[in-house]
Design a protein around this motif. Structure first.
Motif, PDB file in Angstrom:
ATOM      1  N   TRP A  90       0.836  -1.205   0.000  1.00  4.75           N
ATOM      2  CA  TRP A  90       0.000   0.000   0.000  1.00  4.75           C
ATOM      3  C   TRP A  90       0.871   1.255   0.000  1.00  4.75           C
ATOM      4  O   TRP A  90       0.660   2.171  -0.780  1.00  4.75           O
ATOM      5  N   ARG A  91       1.846   1.280   0.893  1.00 10.11           N
ATOM      6  CA  ARG A  91       2.734   2.443   0.993  1.00 10.11           C
ATOM      7  C   ARG A  91       3.471   2.694  -0.316  1.00 10.11           C
ATOM      8  O   ARG A  91       3.645   3.840  -0.722  1.00 10.11           O
ATOM      9  N   ALA A  92       3.895   1.622  -0.973  1.00 10.48           N
ATOM     10  CA  ALA A  92       4.577   1.769  -2.265  1.00 10.48           C
ATOM     11  C   ALA A  92       3.617   2.340  -3.305  1.00 10.48           C
ATOM     12  O   ALA A  92       4.000   3.197  -4.108  1.00 10.48           O
ATOM     13  N   GLU A  93       2.370   1.882  -3.274  1.00 11.22           N
ATOM     14  CA  GLU A  93       1.385   2.371  -4.238  1.00 11.22           C
ATOM     15  C   GLU A  93       1.048   3.845  -4.030  1.00 11.22           C
ATOM     16  O   GLU A  93       0.691   4.533  -4.984  1.00 11.22           O
ATOM     17  N   THR A  94       1.155   4.344  -2.796  1.00  4.32           N
ATOM     18  CA  THR A  94       0.862   5.767  -2.562  1.00  4.32           C
ATOM     19  C   THR A  94       1.892   6.674  -3.233  1.00  4.32           C
ATOM     20  O   THR A  94       1.637   7.860  -3.426  1.00  4.32           O
ATOM     21  N   LYS A  95       3.030   6.109  -3.590  1.00  4.79           N
ATOM     22  CA  LYS A  95       4.097   6.898  -4.227  1.00  4.79           C
ATOM     23  C   LYS A  95       3.965   6.935  -5.740  1.00  4.79           C
ATOM     24  O   LYS A  95       4.783   7.539  -6.416  1.00  4.79           O
ATOM     25  N   GLY A  96       2.947   6.272  -6.285  1.00  6.89           N
ATOM     26  CA  GLY A  96       2.719   6.301  -7.730  1.00  6.89           C
ATOM     27  C   GLY A  96       2.860   4.929  -8.349  1.00  6.89           C
ATOM     28  O   GLY A  96       3.064   3.929  -7.668  1.00  6.89           O
ATOM     29  N   GLY A  97       2.748   4.894  -9.675  1.00  2.40           N
ATOM     30  CA  GLY A  97       2.826   3.620 -10.376  1.00  2.40           C
ATOM     31  C   GLY A  97       1.521   2.864 -10.267  1.00  2.40           C
ATOM     32  O   GLY A  97       0.444   3.442 -10.138  1.00  2.40           O
ATOM     33  N   ASP A  98       1.627   1.534 -10.306  1.00  2.74           N
ATOM     34  CA  ASP A  98       0.456   0.665 -10.226  1.00  2.74           C
ATOM     35  C   ASP A  98      -0.209   0.822  -8.856  1.00  2.74           C
ATOM     36  O   ASP A  98       0.435   0.664  -7.826  1.00  2.74           O
ATOM     37  N   GLN A  99      -1.485   1.151  -8.862  1.00  6.76           N
ATOM     38  CA  GLN A  99      -2.227   1.335  -7.609  1.00  6.76           C
ATOM     39  C   GLN A  99      -3.387   0.344  -7.505  1.00  6.76           C
ATOM     40  O   GLN A  99      -4.488   0.688  -7.092  1.00  6.76           O
ATOM     41  N   LYS A 100      -3.102  -0.900  -7.849  1.00 10.56           N
ATOM     42  CA  LYS A 100      -4.132  -1.936  -7.883  1.00 10.56           C
ATOM     43  C   LYS A 100      -4.820  -2.114  -6.530  1.00 10.56           C
ATOM     44  O   LYS A 100      -6.043  -2.171  -6.443  1.00 10.56           O
ATOM     45  N   MET A 101      -4.038  -2.189  -5.471  1.00 13.88           N
ATOM     46  CA  MET A 101      -4.600  -2.401  -4.136  1.00 13.88           C
ATOM     47  C   MET A 101      -5.416  -1.185  -3.676  1.00 13.88           C
ATOM     48  O   MET A 101      -6.546  -1.329  -3.188  1.00 13.88           O
ATOM     49  N   ILE A 102      -4.848  -0.009  -3.833  1.00  9.33           N
ATOM     50  CA  ILE A 102      -5.543   1.224  -3.451  1.00  9.33           C
ATOM     51  C   ILE A 102      -6.836   1.372  -4.239  1.00  9.33           C
ATOM     52  O   ILE A 102      -7.898   1.652  -3.670  1.00  9.33           O
ATOM     53  N   ASN A 103      -6.757   1.168  -5.549  1.00  6.24           N
ATOM     54  CA  ASN A 103      -7.944   1.326  -6.399  1.00  6.24           C
ATOM     55  C   ASN A 103      -9.043   0.337  -6.029  1.00  6.24           C
ATOM     56  O   ASN A 103     -10.223   0.674  -6.075  1.00  6.24           O
ATOM     57  N   ALA A 104      -8.642  -0.888  -5.639  1.00  9.64           N
ATOM     58  CA  ALA A 104      -9.650  -1.887  -5.251  1.00  9.64           C
ATOM     59  C   ALA A 104     -10.414  -1.424  -4.010  1.00  9.64           C
ATOM     60  O   ALA A 104     -11.643  -1.564  -3.935  1.00  9.64           O
ATOM     61  N   VAL A 105      -9.709  -0.857  -3.046  1.00  7.80           N
ATOM     62  CA  VAL A 105     -10.381  -0.382  -1.831  1.00  7.80           C
ATOM     63  C   VAL A 105     -11.236   0.850  -2.142  1.00  7.80           C
ATOM     64  O   VAL A 105     -12.393   0.937  -1.720  1.00  7.80           O
ATOM     65  N   LEU A 106     -10.699   1.790  -2.892  1.00  7.54           N
ATOM     66  CA  LEU A 106     -11.453   3.005  -3.214  1.00  7.54           C
ATOM     67  C   LEU A 106     -12.692   2.729  -4.060  1.00  7.54           C
ATOM     68  O   LEU A 106     -13.633   3.522  -4.050  1.00  7.54           O
ATOM     69  N   ALA A 107     -12.684   1.604  -4.791  1.00 10.27           N
ATOM     70  CA  ALA A 107     -13.807   1.283  -5.671  1.00 10.27           C
ATOM     71  C   ALA A 107     -14.883   0.435  -5.000  1.00 10.27           C
ATOM     72  O   ALA A 107     -15.930   0.193  -5.595  1.00 10.27           O
ATOM     73  N   ASN A 108     -14.651   0.007  -3.753  1.00 11.12           N
ATOM     74  CA  ASN A 108     -15.659  -0.869  -3.131  1.00 11.12           C
ATOM     75  C   ASN A 108     -16.873  -0.069  -2.649  1.00 11.12           C
ATOM     76  O   ASN A 108     -16.850   1.157  -2.579  1.00 11.12           O
ATOM     77  N   SER A 109     -17.937  -0.792  -2.328  1.00  9.94           N
ATOM     78  CA  SER A 109     -19.197  -0.119  -1.973  1.00  9.94           C
ATOM     79  C   SER A 109     -19.097   0.649  -0.658  1.00  9.94           C
ATOM     80  O   SER A 109     -19.747   1.690  -0.494  1.00  9.94           O
ATOM     81  N   LEU A 110     -18.284   0.174   0.288  1.00  6.01           N
ATOM     82  CA  LEU A 110     -18.121   0.918   1.534  1.00  6.01           C
ATOM     83  C   LEU A 110     -17.449   2.258   1.272  1.00  6.01           C
ATOM     84  O   LEU A 110     -17.874   3.286   1.813  1.00  6.01           O
TER      85      LEU A 110
END
Length: 194
Positions: free
Chosen positions: A74-94
């Motif tokens: 997650w921390r690596a994704e916050t710095k840019g590049g592939d954000q697969k994990m972040i995007n999955a959480v941001l896209a959920n119904s909650l």
């Protein structure tokens, strides 16, 4: 940091009408009232409770090494590049629900994120800097403290939004068992407290 917190307390006193003799406890009373009058109602909704319960099914089996690996990703994704994990959480119904709660607050809530039984993000209105909150007071003093767990942080000036804010965190309780299943943290713009 201390200067910002002291300055924040002075501004808060002026903003919500406290006298010059106001103490730090005064803003905590106002935030406590907000928790009781608003936060608990939407935070204990079926949407939040069901999302936490669902994630807890998979989180229960995670080791600390698994949690650390997810947090590192997650921390690596916050710095840019592939954000697969972040995007999955941001896209959920909650997350959609929390974004709606934030938007309807008209600026009172600056961020909202929900954590599971391990302190892992379940949903959020905005990207958090890390995925695992289990090593922080916002989870330890709420979920870890039991069904009545509440934490009201000090008021600090947030450079990104140019507002004085406090984070309030509350345990989320399973209505059937009355036991904590997770927690929620809400950034509150204290200049908008009533």
């Amino acid at each position: 940091m201390i200067r910002k917190t002291i300055a924040a307390a002075a501004v808060l006193s002026a903003v919500i009408g406290f006298t010059a003799n106001a103490t730090a406890a005064d803003y905590k009373v106002a935030l406590g009232n907000l928790i009781d009058s608003d936060v608990r109602s939407w935070a204990q909704s079926d949407t939040v409770v069901n999302a936490i319960k669902e994630q807890n099914k998979s989180s229960a089996a995670l080791s600390q090494a698994d949690i650390d690996a997810k947090d590192k990703q997650w921390r690596a994704e916050t710095k840019g590049g592939d954000q697969k994990m972040i995007n999955a959480v941001l896209a959920n119904s909650l997350s959609a629900y929390l974004k709606d709660v934030k938007e309807k607050s008209q600026g009172k809530y600056t961020e909202i994120f929900v954590m599971d039984m391990k302190g892992l993000n379940v949903g959020q209105s905005d990207v958090t800097s890390d995925y695992w909150q289990g090593d922080e007071a916002k989870w330890q003093k709420t979920y870890g403290a039991g069904p009545a767990g509440v934490l009201i942080d000090e008021v600090e000036f947030d450079d990104s939004s140019q507002t004085y804010q406090s984070q309030v965190s509350v345990a989320i309780v399973d209505p059937a068992t009355k036991e904590p299943i997770g927690a929620v943290t809400v950034g509150v713009n204290v200049e908008m407290l009533e």
